[in-house]
Design a protein around this motif. Structure first.
Motif, short mmCIF file in Angstrom:
data_model
loop_
_atom_site.label_atom_id
_atom_site.label_comp_id
_atom_site.label_asym_id
_atom_site.label_seq_id
_atom_site.Cartn_x
_atom_site.Cartn_y
_atom_site.Cartn_z
N MET A 1 45.44 44.68 32.99
CA MET A 1 46.46 43.71 33.40
C MET A 1 47.85 44.31 33.37
O MET A 1 48.67 44.09 34.28
N ASN B 1 50.89 35.07 41.62
CA ASN B 1 49.44 35.05 41.44
C ASN B 1 49.02 35.97 40.30
O ASN B 1 48.13 35.64 39.50
N TYR B 2 49.68 37.13 40.23
CA TYR B 2 49.40 38.05 39.11
C TYR B 2 49.79 37.42 37.78
O TYR B 2 49.04 37.50 36.80
N TRP C 1 40.91 44.71 28.98
CA TRP C 1 41.60 43.66 29.72
C TRP C 1 43.11 43.87 29.67
O TRP C 1 43.80 43.78 30.69
N THR D 1 43.64 29.44 41.03
CA THR D 1 44.78 29.57 41.94
C THR D 1 45.89 28.62 41.52
O THR D 1 45.68 27.68 40.73
N ARG E 1 47.23 35.01 36.50
CA ARG E 1 46.08 35.69 35.88
C ARG E 1 46.44 36.23 34.50
O ARG E 1 45.66 36.16 33.56
N THR F 1 44.62 34.08 31.81
CA THR F 1 43.39 34.89 31.71
C THR F 1 42.25 34.27 32.52
O THR F 1 41.08 34.42 32.18
N THR F 2 42.59 33.54 33.57
CA THR F 2 41.59 32.94 34.47
C THR F 2 41.83 33.42 35.88
O THR F 2 42.83 34.10 36.17
N LYS F 3 40.93 33.04 36.78
CA LYS F 3 41.08 33.37 38.20
C LYS F 3 41.46 32.13 39.02
O LYS F 3 41.33 32.12 40.24
#
Length: 609
Positions: free
Chosen positions: A110, A288-289, A106, A300, A292, A296-298
Motif C-alpha cells: 500500500m 480511490n487509493y 499489505w 468503491t 483502499r 483496507t477494503t475494495k
C-alpha cells in the motif's frame, strides 16, 4: 549516512537473513530478523512515533518526509522488503508468523502504491496519515501543529536531561529544513495547479501568526526553559536559556515570518475555489487509493456513500425513540437544539469539574470491566486538560503511554469555556460517556496499550498504524456502554447515538466531497440536518475531511466489521460464545487490515465448531 548508504545497509542486513526453502526453527529466527529490520526501518522513517513509544534513539530527528531523496529511499526499501518476504512461503509458516508477514506485506504494497501516485507521497509523522507531496501543510493534523505541541514540553518529547534539551534543538533544525522544502514544493504545486482549497489556507494563517505576536516568555518554543527539572544545574540552565532564546529569535521566528508571508502573499492567491480531491489532476484515482488505504477494503466511493446514507437512516430511527422516551413533541432537528441548549446539561463552572466528571465515569465503568474483558493493559491512565495554545480548535484525543508503561496514557480534554461547554464545543456533557469509552477505556487506551505491550507480537506491529482497526475498535467500544453500566441516562445514550451518527455522516460527506462533486457548503448543510453538532464544530469537521481525504471513513467501516464479526460469532457459537474471549481475539494481535481480522475471527469460530 546518505540515502544510498542506508539502502545498501538494509539490503545487506536482509541478505544475511535468506532462509532455506523449508521453514525450520533457524528459518523462523531469520524471519524474526526480517521483522526486526522492518521495525528499525519504521522507526527511522518516523522518529516522532518512536519518541511516542518511549524510544529515545531518534529524539533529535525529524525526517524531511516530502524530500525527493527520502521518497526514493522509501520506494527502494519497500521493494526490497517485499522481495525478502517472497522467500517465506505463507503455507510453511506458523499461523502467527504468517499473519505478521501478511500485515507487513499489505503495508509495504500500500505504501509503495502511494509513492507511485502523482499526488500522495507517504505517511507523515502525524498519526501515520498519508501526506501530499505538493500540499504538505494544512490546518489540521499537520507537522507544524504537532511540532508546536511537542515544543511546549508537556507532550511526548522528553525534557528531563541536558541531552533532552539539546535533542530538541537538533530536531528543530530538521523541522526548519522541512518548512523550506514545504514552501519549495508548494510553489511547484502552484505551477501544476495542485494546491489547497482557499478556505484551508485561510485557517493556517492565524496558526502561524500566533507565534509571531507573543512575547518570548509566552512563546511555546521557550516554555521548556521556563520549567527546568530540578536535576539540571543553574549554570546549565542559563546556557540553555541563552541557546533557546537565540534559536527562537534568530531561526524559528524569522522562518515563521517567511512562511506566513509566503502563505498570505504567494500561495493564497493561487489557491483553488473547489473543495474535493477529484478537482485535482489524477484526483479521483488518488481518492480511490486513499479509500483502499484507510478502509483496507475494495469498496468503491459509491458503495460507501450508499452505506453511509443507510446508517444515517437507521441511527435516525434510534434517535427518534429516545426523543419519544423523553417526551419531546417536536421534530428531531428541534430536539438537537433542545439538547444543545438544555441548562441541566451545562452544570460546570470551571475546568476542574469537567475533568472530575470524566474521572467519575472511569470509576463507574471499572466496576463492570471484568465481565466484558479478560485483557487489561499495564500502562497507567489519566485525564488532562488540552494545552491552551490549541484548546480552542482541538478535539478530545488520546495519546498513548510509553511501551514500557512508565509514561501513562493521556486522555486530553479541551475546555475552552467550562460554563458554555455544552453549546460551543463538540465534547458536550451529553457525549461524555461515549467519548470516554472511545478515547480512553476500553477504546484507545486499551487497544493501543495492549498492542504495544504484547511481547508475542513483532515490534513493527506495536505502533498505532492501522486507522481502520484503531478507530473502528474505539467506535465499537462506544457501543459497550450498557454492558459496562453506563447509558442509564437517556441523554447519555442519545450522546452515543449522536457520536455514531457523526461517523455515519462521514461516510456520506467524505465521499460526497471527494467523489460526488459536493461543495463544502453542501457537506455542512447535510451534517447540520442530521446531527446535534454545533455549526462551528461541523464546519471544522468538514474542513478536516477536505484536508485529509478518506481518513474519516475508517471509523465507521472498522466498527461495522467488528460488529458484524461479533454477531456472526454469537450466532454460530450460541451458548459457547463468550464476549470476553471475542475481545481477546480482536485485541490480541494488534491492528489488522479488516480482511485479516475477518480471517482470524473465522478461524477462531471454526476452532470451536
Amino acid at each position: 549516512m546518505n540515502c544510498k548508504g542506508v539502502i545498501v545497509a538494509i539490503i545487506l542486513l536482509l541478505g544475511a537473513c535468506t532462509p532455506e526453502p523449508k521453514t525450520t526453527k533457524e528459518d523462523t529466527g531469520n524471519l524474526d530478523s526480517l521483522f526486526v529490520a522492518f521495525y528499525d526501518f519504521q522507526k527511522k522513517i518516523n522518529p516522532i512515533e518512536a519518541t511516542k513509544a518511549g524510544i529515545d534513539t531518534f529524539n533529535d530527528t525529524i525526517v524531511n518526509y516530502i524530500s525527493d531523496s527520502h521518497q526514493e529511499y522509501l520506494r527502494e526499501s519497500y521493494i526490497s522488503f517485499l522481495s525478502e518476504l517472497e522467500k517465506y512461503p505463507m503455507s510453511e509458516l506458523t499461523k502467527e508468523d504468517a499473519l505478521s508477514a501478511r500485515v507487513m506485506e499489505w503495508d509495504c504494497r500500500m505504501k509503495l502504491e502511494g509513492l507511485n501516485n502523482s499526488i500522495v507521497t507517504m505517511a507523515s509523522p502525524i498519526y501515520n496519515l498519508p501526506s501530499f507531496e505538493l500540499m504538505p501543510l494544512f490546518q489540521i493534523q499537520s507537522l507544524h501543529l504537532y511540532v508546536a505541541q511537542l515544543a511546549g514540553g508537556t507532550s511526548v518529547q522528553p525534557f528531563v536531561t541536558q541531552e533532552d534539551y539539546a535533542n530538541w534543538q537538533h530536531r528543530l533544525e530538521d523541522y526548519l529544513q522541512f518548512l523550506d522544502t514545504s514552501m519549495e514544493h508548494m510553489r511547484e504545486g502552484m505551477e501544476k495547479e495542485i494546491v489547497l482549497p482557499k478556505v484551508l489556507t485561510l485557517k493556517m494563517l492565524p496558526q502561524i501568526k500566533a507565534f509571531l505576536d507573543v512575547p518570548l516568555e509566552e512563546n511555546l518554543f521557550y516554555q521548556p526553559v521556563l520549567n527546568f527539572p530540578e536535576t539540571i544545574d543553574e549554570d546549565v540552565r542559563a546556557s540553555l536559556k541563552s541557546d533557546y532564546e537565540r534559536m527562537i529569535t534568530e531561526k524559528i521566528l524569522p522562518k515563521y515570518q517567511e512562511l506566513h508571508q509566503f502563505l498570505e502573499q504567494e500561495y493564497l492567491p493561487a489557491c483553488r475555489d473547489t473543495d474535493g480531491l477529484s478537482a485535482l489532476p489524477n484526483g479521483r484515482e488518488t481518492y480511490n487509493y486513499l479509500i483502499r488505504l484507510h478502509t483496507t477494503t475494495k469498496m468503491t466511493a459509491e458503495d460507501i456513500h450508499a452505506l453511509g446514507k443507510q446508517e444515517v437512516e437507521r441511527i435516525t430511527g434510534e434517535m427518534e425513540k429516545v426523543k419519544e422516551e423523553l417526551g419531546f413533541k417536536g421534530e428531531l432537528k428541534d430536539f438537537f437544539i433542545e439538547v444543545r441548549n438544555k441548562k441541566e446539561l451545562m452544570p460546570f463552572n470551571d475546568p476542574a469539574e469537567v475533568l472530575e466528571h470524566f474521572n467519575g465515569i472511569h470509576e463507574r465503568l471499572s466496576l463492570e470491566l471484568d465481565s466484558v474483558f479478560n485483557l487489561r493493559p499495564k500502562a497507567g491512565f489519566h485525564v488532562k486538560r488540552t494545552e491552551a495554545f490549541r484548546e480552542a480548535s482541538a478535539s478530545a484525543e488520546y495519546v498513548p503511554g510509553s511501551k514500557d508503561a512508565k509514561r501513562p496514557g493521556t486522555f486530553y480534554v479541551p475546555i475552552p469555556n467550562a460554563k458554555s461547554y455544552n453549546v460551543v464545543h463538540d465534547e458536550a456533557l451529553f457525549l461524555h460517556e461515549a467519548l470516554f469509552l472511545h478515547e480512553a477505556i476500553p477504546g484507545h487506551h486499551y487497544q493501543l496499550s495492549l498492542q504495544q505491550e504484547n511481547k508475542k507480537l513483532p515490534e513493527f506491529l506495536h505502533p498505532e498504524n492501522m486507522g481502520v482497526f484503531v478507530e473502528g475498535w474505539a467506535l465499537y467500544a462506544e457501543s459497550l456502554g450498557k454492558e459496562l453500566g453506563l447509558y442509564e441516562d437517556p441523554y447519555q445514550y442519545f450522546g452515543m447515538l449522536s457520536m455514531e451518527m457523526h461517523r455515519a455522516i462521514r461516510l456520506v460527506v467524505d465521499t460526497g466531497i471527494h467523489a460526488m462533486g459536493w461543495t463544502r457548503e453542501e457537506a455542512i448543510a447535510y451534517s447540520l440536518a442530521h446531527e446535534a453538532e454545533s455549526e462551528e464544530g461541523i464546519i471544522a469537521e468538514v474542513e478536516r475531511y477536505m484536508a485529509t481525504p478518506g481518513q474519516a471513513l475508517s471509523y465507521k467501516m472498522g466498527q461495522l466489521k467488528i460488529l458484524e464479526l461479533r454477531n456472526k460469532a454469537k450466532m454460530e457459537l450460541g451458548p459457547k460464545f463468550d464476549i470476553r474471549e471475542f475481545h481477546d481475539q480482536v485485541l490480541g494481535y494488534g491492528s489488522l487490515p479488516l480482511m485479516l481480522l475477518e480471517e482470524k475471527i473465522n478461524s477462531w469460530i471454526a476452532s470451536y465448531k
